[in-house]
Write a protein that holds these residues in place. Structure first.
Motif, PDB file in Angstrom:
ATOM      1  N   THR A   2      69.126  11.576  23.697  1.00 16.92           N
ATOM      2  CA  THR A   2      68.057  10.545  23.149  1.00 16.92           C
ATOM      3  C   THR A   2      67.131  11.362  22.515  1.00 16.92           C
ATOM      4  OG1 THR A   2      66.744  10.978  25.156  1.00 16.92           O
ATOM      5  CG2 THR A   2      67.925   9.152  24.884  1.00 16.92           C
ATOM      6  N   THR A   3      66.273  10.845  21.411  1.00 13.82           N
ATOM      7  CA  THR A   3      65.271  11.654  20.673  1.00 13.82           C
ATOM      8  C   THR A   3      64.357  10.729  20.332  1.00 13.82           C
ATOM      9  OG1 THR A   3      64.911  13.154  18.768  1.00 13.82           O
ATOM     10  CG2 THR A   3      66.709  11.559  18.561  1.00 13.82           C
ATOM     11  N   ASN A   4      62.868  11.275  20.180  1.00 14.38           N
ATOM     12  CA  ASN A   4      61.979  10.475  19.443  1.00 14.38           C
ATOM     13  C   ASN A   4      61.892  10.377  17.799  1.00 14.38           C
ATOM     14  OD1 ASN A   4      61.182   9.468  21.991  1.00 14.38           O
ATOM     15  ND2 ASN A   4      59.919  11.307  22.515  1.00 14.38           N
ATOM     16  N   GLU A   5      62.577  11.841  17.514  1.00 18.69           N
ATOM     17  CA  GLU A   5      62.599  11.925  16.073  1.00 18.69           C
ATOM     18  C   GLU A   5      63.417  10.901  15.580  1.00 18.69           C
ATOM     19  OE1 GLU A   5      60.424  13.932  14.311  1.00 18.69           O
ATOM     20  OE2 GLU A   5      59.476  14.082  16.305  1.00 18.69           O
ATOM     21  N   PRO A   6      63.282  10.440  14.035  1.00 20.15           N
ATOM     22  CA  PRO A   6      64.367   9.888  13.417  1.00 20.15           C
ATOM     23  C   PRO A   6      65.569  10.684  13.169  1.00 20.15           C
ATOM     24  CG  PRO A   6      62.272   9.545  12.562  1.00 20.15           C
ATOM     25  CD  PRO A   6      62.037  10.780  13.283  1.00 20.15           C
ATOM     26  N   ILE A   7      66.646  10.187  13.003  1.00 10.36           N
ATOM     27  CA  ILE A   7      67.697  10.803  12.853  1.00 10.36           C
ATOM     28  C   ILE A   7      68.360  10.001  11.535  1.00 10.36           C
ATOM     29  CG2 ILE A   7      70.150  11.275  13.323  1.00 10.36           C
ATOM     30  CD1 ILE A   7      69.319  11.181  16.337  1.00 10.36           C
ATOM     31  N   GLU A  30      66.229   5.237  14.445  1.00 11.43           N
ATOM     32  CA  GLU A  30      64.945   5.516  14.979  1.00 11.43           C
ATOM     33  C   GLU A  30      64.382   4.486  15.996  1.00 11.43           C
ATOM     34  OE1 GLU A  30      60.566   6.344  12.905  1.00 11.43           O
ATOM     35  OE2 GLU A  30      62.267   5.051  11.674  1.00 11.43           O
ATOM     36  N   GLN A  31      63.910   4.864  17.152  1.00 11.46           N
ATOM     37  CA  GLN A  31      63.511   4.146  18.321  1.00 11.46           C
ATOM     38  C   GLN A  31      64.584   3.020  18.587  1.00 11.46           C
ATOM     39  OE1 GLN A  31      59.908   2.170  16.852  1.00 11.46           O
ATOM     40  NE2 GLN A  31      58.468   4.079  16.870  1.00 11.46           N
TER      41      GLN A  31
END
Length: 120
Positions: A2-7, A30-31
């Protein structure tokens, strides 16, 4: 995973069956929402990651991924648009395979978690 930054996957070939939709499109995650964008960044389709089904397209040797979004099946090849019109030597598609495998892992991880996306 998981990441909060857009991929962002760019230079993505996007098609529906044999119909090409974008030669140099984008896949944006994103999100918890995956968006398919065309070459000029127009929205093609989008859905929460957990609602998307994913499978590698076998005959492409890991270079393409089948995504089913809102009941529509798309074939996407992240990074493949950068190779259009160029001579591709064996082994030159390593980045495409890596990006496709990463996209598969992102969607599968979200489906396993089943987490609803914020704001969807």
């Amino acid at each position: 995973m998981t990441t909060n930054e857009p991929i962002l996957f760019d230079q993505v070939q996007i098609g529906r069956g044999l119909l090409p939709l974008a030669q140099h499109g984008y896949v944006v995650v994103e999100q918890g929402v995956l968006r398919l964008l065309g070459s000029n960044r127009q929205l093609i389709d989008h859905a929460p990651l957990a609602a998307i089904t994913v499978a590698p397209v076998r005959f492409t040797r890991g270079q393409a991924v089948a995504l089913t979004i809102n009941g529509t099946k798309y074939n996407v090849s992240p990074g493949w648009g950068a190779h259009v019109g160029s001579l591709i030597l064996p082994g030159d598609t390593r980045q495409v395979k890596t990006a496709a495998a990463y996209l598969v892992r992102l969607v599968e991880a979200a489906r396993r978690q089943g987490a609803p996306s914020p704001g969807w």
